[in-house]
Design an enzyme around this catalytic site. Sequence first.
Site, PDB file in Angstrom:
ATOM      1  N   GLY A  94       3.821  80.817  59.245  1.00  0.00           N
ATOM      2  CA  GLY A  94       5.230  80.718  58.863  1.00  0.00           C
ATOM      3  C   GLY A  94       5.883  79.472  59.437  1.00  0.00           C
ATOM      4  O   GLY A  94       7.034  79.492  59.858  1.00  0.00           O
ATOM      5  N   ILE A 117       4.890  74.544  65.166  1.00  0.00           N
ATOM      6  CA  ILE A 117       4.857  73.254  65.872  1.00  0.00           C
ATOM      7  C   ILE A 117       6.289  72.817  66.222  1.00  0.00           C
ATOM      8  O   ILE A 117       6.515  72.154  67.231  1.00  0.00           O
ATOM      9  CB  ILE A 117       4.100  72.191  65.030  1.00  0.00           C
ATOM     10  CG1 ILE A 117       3.732  70.972  65.859  1.00  0.00           C
ATOM     11  CG2 ILE A 117       4.870  71.748  63.822  1.00  0.00           C
ATOM     12  CD1 ILE A 117       2.353  70.985  66.362  1.00  0.00           C
ATOM     13  N   LEU A 146      -0.811  71.526  58.615  1.00  0.00           N
ATOM     14  CA  LEU A 146      -1.627  70.990  59.709  1.00  0.00           C
ATOM     15  C   LEU A 146      -3.062  71.504  59.640  1.00  0.00           C
ATOM     16  O   LEU A 146      -3.973  70.872  60.170  1.00  0.00           O
ATOM     17  CB  LEU A 146      -0.986  71.354  61.055  1.00  0.00           C
ATOM     18  CG  LEU A 146       0.433  70.774  61.262  1.00  0.00           C
ATOM     19  CD1 LEU A 146       1.047  71.311  62.553  1.00  0.00           C
ATOM     20  CD2 LEU A 146       0.418  69.247  61.285  1.00  0.00           C
ATOM     21  N   LYS A 148      18.689  59.826  55.021  1.00  0.00           N
ATOM     22  CA  LYS A 148      17.776  58.801  55.576  1.00  0.00           C
ATOM     23  C   LYS A 148      17.554  57.719  54.517  1.00  0.00           C
ATOM     24  O   LYS A 148      17.058  58.014  53.430  1.00  0.00           O
ATOM     25  CB  LYS A 148      16.454  59.492  55.941  1.00  0.00           C
ATOM     26  CG  LYS A 148      15.345  58.553  56.368  1.00  0.00           C
ATOM     27  CD  LYS A 148      14.101  59.338  56.785  1.00  0.00           C
ATOM     28  CE  LYS A 148      12.919  58.441  57.037  1.00  0.00           C
ATOM     29  NZ  LYS A 148      11.685  59.193  57.345  1.00  0.00           N
TER      30      LYS A 148
HETATM   31  C1  LIG Z   1       4.827  65.032  66.966  1.00  0.00           C
HETATM   32  C2  LIG Z   1       4.937  65.411  65.534  1.00  0.00           C
HETATM   33  C3  LIG Z   1       5.966  64.874  64.757  1.00  0.00           C
HETATM   34  C4  LIG Z   1       6.053  65.187  63.401  1.00  0.00           C
HETATM   35  N1  LIG Z   1       7.025  64.596  62.643  1.00  0.00           N
HETATM   36  C5  LIG Z   1       7.039  64.811  61.311  1.00  0.00           C
HETATM   37  C6  LIG Z   1       8.019  64.196  60.479  1.00  0.00           C
HETATM   38  O1  LIG Z   1       8.880  63.469  60.930  1.00  0.00           O
HETATM   39  N2  LIG Z   1       7.965  64.466  59.163  1.00  0.00           N
HETATM   40  C7  LIG Z   1       7.045  65.288  58.602  1.00  0.00           C
HETATM   41  O2  LIG Z   1       7.028  65.467  57.374  1.00  0.00           O
HETATM   42  N3  LIG Z   1       6.147  65.928  59.386  1.00  0.00           N
HETATM   43  C8  LIG Z   1       6.114  65.700  60.701  1.00  0.00           C
HETATM   44  N4  LIG Z   1       5.205  66.363  61.478  1.00  0.00           N
HETATM   45  C9  LIG Z   1       4.310  67.336  60.854  1.00  0.00           C
HETATM   46  C10 LIG Z   1       5.022  68.656  60.626  1.00  0.00           C
HETATM   47  O3  LIG Z   1       5.566  69.129  61.828  1.00  0.00           O
HETATM   48  C11 LIG Z   1       4.011  69.695  60.092  1.00  0.00           C
HETATM   49  O4  LIG Z   1       3.279  69.130  59.060  1.00  0.00           O
HETATM   50  C12 LIG Z   1       4.753  70.876  59.520  1.00  0.00           C
HETATM   51  O5  LIG Z   1       5.630  71.403  60.441  1.00  0.00           O
HETATM   52  C13 LIG Z   1       3.795  71.936  59.055  1.00  0.00           C
HETATM   53  O6  LIG Z   1       3.235  72.631  60.108  1.00  0.00           O
HETATM   54  P1  LIG Z   1       2.411  73.942  59.755  1.00  0.00           P
HETATM   55  O7  LIG Z   1       3.321  74.875  59.075  1.00  0.00           O
HETATM   56  O8  LIG Z   1       1.183  73.520  59.062  1.00  0.00           O
HETATM   57  O9  LIG Z   1       1.943  74.499  61.166  1.00  0.00           O
HETATM   58  P2  LIG Z   1       2.763  75.243  62.338  1.00  0.00           P
HETATM   59  O10 LIG Z   1       4.195  74.841  62.371  1.00  0.00           O
HETATM   60  O11 LIG Z   1       1.952  75.037  63.565  1.00  0.00           O
HETATM   61  O12 LIG Z   1       2.717  76.781  61.936  1.00  0.00           O
HETATM   62  C14 LIG Z   1       1.558  77.554  62.106  1.00  0.00           C
HETATM   63  C15 LIG Z   1       1.882  78.992  61.765  1.00  0.00           C
HETATM   64  O13 LIG Z   1       0.658  79.729  61.722  1.00  0.00           O
HETATM   65  C16 LIG Z   1       0.821  80.952  62.394  1.00  0.00           C
HETATM   66  N5  LIG Z   1      -0.484  81.400  62.893  1.00  0.00           N
HETATM   67  C17 LIG Z   1      -1.432  80.676  63.532  1.00  0.00           C
HETATM   68  N6  LIG Z   1      -2.502  81.460  63.825  1.00  0.00           N
HETATM   69  C18 LIG Z   1      -2.209  82.694  63.348  1.00  0.00           C
HETATM   70  C19 LIG Z   1      -2.889  83.952  63.355  1.00  0.00           C
HETATM   71  N7  LIG Z   1      -4.088  84.087  63.923  1.00  0.00           N
HETATM   72  N8  LIG Z   1      -2.291  85.019  62.784  1.00  0.00           N
HETATM   73  C20 LIG Z   1      -1.065  84.907  62.201  1.00  0.00           C
HETATM   74  N9  LIG Z   1      -0.375  83.750  62.169  1.00  0.00           N
HETATM   75  C21 LIG Z   1      -0.935  82.662  62.741  1.00  0.00           C
HETATM   76  C22 LIG Z   1       1.812  80.663  63.511  1.00  0.00           C
HETATM   77  O14 LIG Z   1       2.456  81.844  63.941  1.00  0.00           O
HETATM   78  C23 LIG Z   1       2.769  79.714  62.762  1.00  0.00           C
HETATM   79  O15 LIG Z   1       3.724  80.489  62.071  1.00  0.00           O
HETATM   80  C24 LIG Z   1       5.115  66.079  62.833  1.00  0.00           C
HETATM   81  C25 LIG Z   1       4.131  66.649  63.616  1.00  0.00           C
HETATM   82  C26 LIG Z   1       4.016  66.312  64.950  1.00  0.00           C
HETATM   83  C27 LIG Z   1       2.913  66.905  65.759  1.00  0.00           C
END
Ligand SMILES: Cc1cc2nc3c(=O)[nH]c(=O)nc-3n(C[C@H](O)[C@H](O)[C@H](O)COP(=O)(O)OP(=O)(O)OC[C@H]3O[C@@H](n4cnc5c(N)ncnc54)[C@H](O)[C@@H]3O)c2cc1C
Length: 507
Positions: free
Chosen positions: A16, A49, A339, A82
């Site tokens: 999420g 994240i 990610l 932006k």
């Molecule tokens: C330093 C940094 C700066 C960034 N800046 C930008 C930016 O300026 N612009 C941009 O577009 N992107 C940016 N990003 C990237 C962006 O933050 C991510 O691409 C975006 O938030 C997507 O993350 P996610 O949803 O894939 O993962 P996450 O936000 O990590 O979410 C993972 C989810 O999986 C769930 N989960 C994990 N394991 C389990 C399990 N076993 N059972 C149930 N649930 C589980 C967790 O509870 C969580 O809800 C940046 C990233 C970083 C590291």
Amino acid sequence: MNNNTTPPRRIVIVGGGSAGWMTVSLLQHAWSQYGTEITLIESADIGTIGVGEGSTPYLKTFFTKLGIEESEWMPACHATYKCGISFPNWSSDPEYNNYFHPFFSPLDLKSGNALFDNCCLRRRGHSADTHPNDFFVSAALARHQLSPIPENKMPFIPDYGYHFDAVLLGEFLKKRAVSLGITYLVGTIDSVAQHDNGDICGLSSTEHGLLTADFFVDCSGFSGLLINKTLKEKFISFKDNLFNDAAVAIPTRIDPKQKLPSETVSTAISNGWMWKIPLMSRYGNGYVYSSEHISAQAAEQELRQHLGESAKGMPARHIKMRVGRVENHWSHNCLAIGLSQGFIEPLEATALMLIQLSIEHFILNYEKGHHANQHRSAYNKHINAFFDGVRDYVVTHYKLNQRNDSEYWLANRNNPHISENLKQLLQVWDNGGDFEALLTKQTNSLVYLRPSWYCILAGMGRFPPKTNANTTKFSATPAYKTRGYCESMAKLFISHQAQLQKIYGSA
Ligand SMILES: Cc1cc2nc3c(=O)[nH]c(=O)nc-3n(C[C@H](O)[C@H](O)[C@H](O)COP(=O)(O)OP(=O)(O)OC[C@H]3O[C@@H](n4cnc5c(N)ncnc54)[C@H](O)[C@@H]3O)c2cc1C
């Protein structure tokens, strides 16, 4: 939709974060009319994240597709406009100590072409004005803290992106998706059941037992719960190309009396770069660095030094980054988004754009014919090309740096690990060859288009000495003319502050 194709009957999404909620939103939009049931499960123990605060202009199409107005989502996410990104201090040459990567529009056609022509002369040793900041309307908007919205209707407006609070964006999309009928569960998946052919059949958690579905989406973040841990898809690291593997983020307060910038600032510092992103409620700041070159503690200290008083007492968040991509984003009956599929460090704020593109292309390919191998492999090839294209543009920033203050910057400049495409672009540019023809030849693999390449190469001062300075019979367009044009266009736009007040006032 192909007549023989029906969307999955039941989809379970793990995660999420922004990826999970963007996936839910787009799948629901495309397939809920066909009766597809969508469940999203996220862990209460594994956080998101929580960063990712800048976008490219592509995010606009996400909200437009879903029929969500700026006045609805921007206030909910503390969002601002932006116009592009400033890059201070990537060169120690004072002439090139800052340049702006703008978002473009047809308003820039004439002045942009003048930059391309001037660069062609300058690359061959002639004298010509080539600083990109003088050639694009968005650069003038950012210089004067203006919004990309004109006072009166215009036939074209500059493309623009947003800054926003990533956590609030997730909350906003979650509320909307739940109100539209998806099932939202909180629980931690602790095991994954597979059919004999490797397809996933269900996800188990203590809280909800076995969740079955015919299709699964892995939005579990860097852990890659389904795509890596279960399906064992290979992860291709970009560590050789991009050294940064960690970040530290510290928010600072915003002074309500100060005008809000309409740009991201990405300043090069000792072992990486520092972002500054204006939100309505705070500045987001962070230092993206290579842990091989500086420790987490020293990075935090350096960031705090740069931020000064404003960071006193503010908490720091340390983040590890897995930079690269999986070999196959769609494998068996599972799609990895966010990610879990890969990440290119955030210098050009491209992650949400890649998420959106990955979901949209998945829907298109799935609708062409279910799980047919040919569509799955075409999809994977396509998404890999997006990742590799973004990587090459981000690598260019490091390759062209002109800093000599640390081993980190020298190693980046001398890094031999760059793609063949990028090698060719630099060679042809440096040799005064036909750069235009090469850009055309590489069209299918370039994510960043012509203006972006000219801006980075010219903005970083990648030119030979001016040997033909006084002998040129070619006429370059002087910068005062294009700058004058951009400045006069900028006068037609609303101040950033006033436009935000308008949007927030109407919420
Ligand atoms: C330093 C940094 C700066 C960034 N800046 C930008 C930016 O300026 N612009 C941009 O577009 N992107 C940016 N990003 C990237 C962006 O933050 C991510 O691409 C975006 O938030 C997507 O993350 P996610 O949803 O894939 O993962 P996450 O936000 O990590 O979410 C993972 C989810 O999986 C769930 N989960 C994990 N394991 C389990 C399990 N076993 N059972 C149930 N649930 C589980 C967790 O509870 C969580 O809800 C940046 C990233 C970083 C590291």
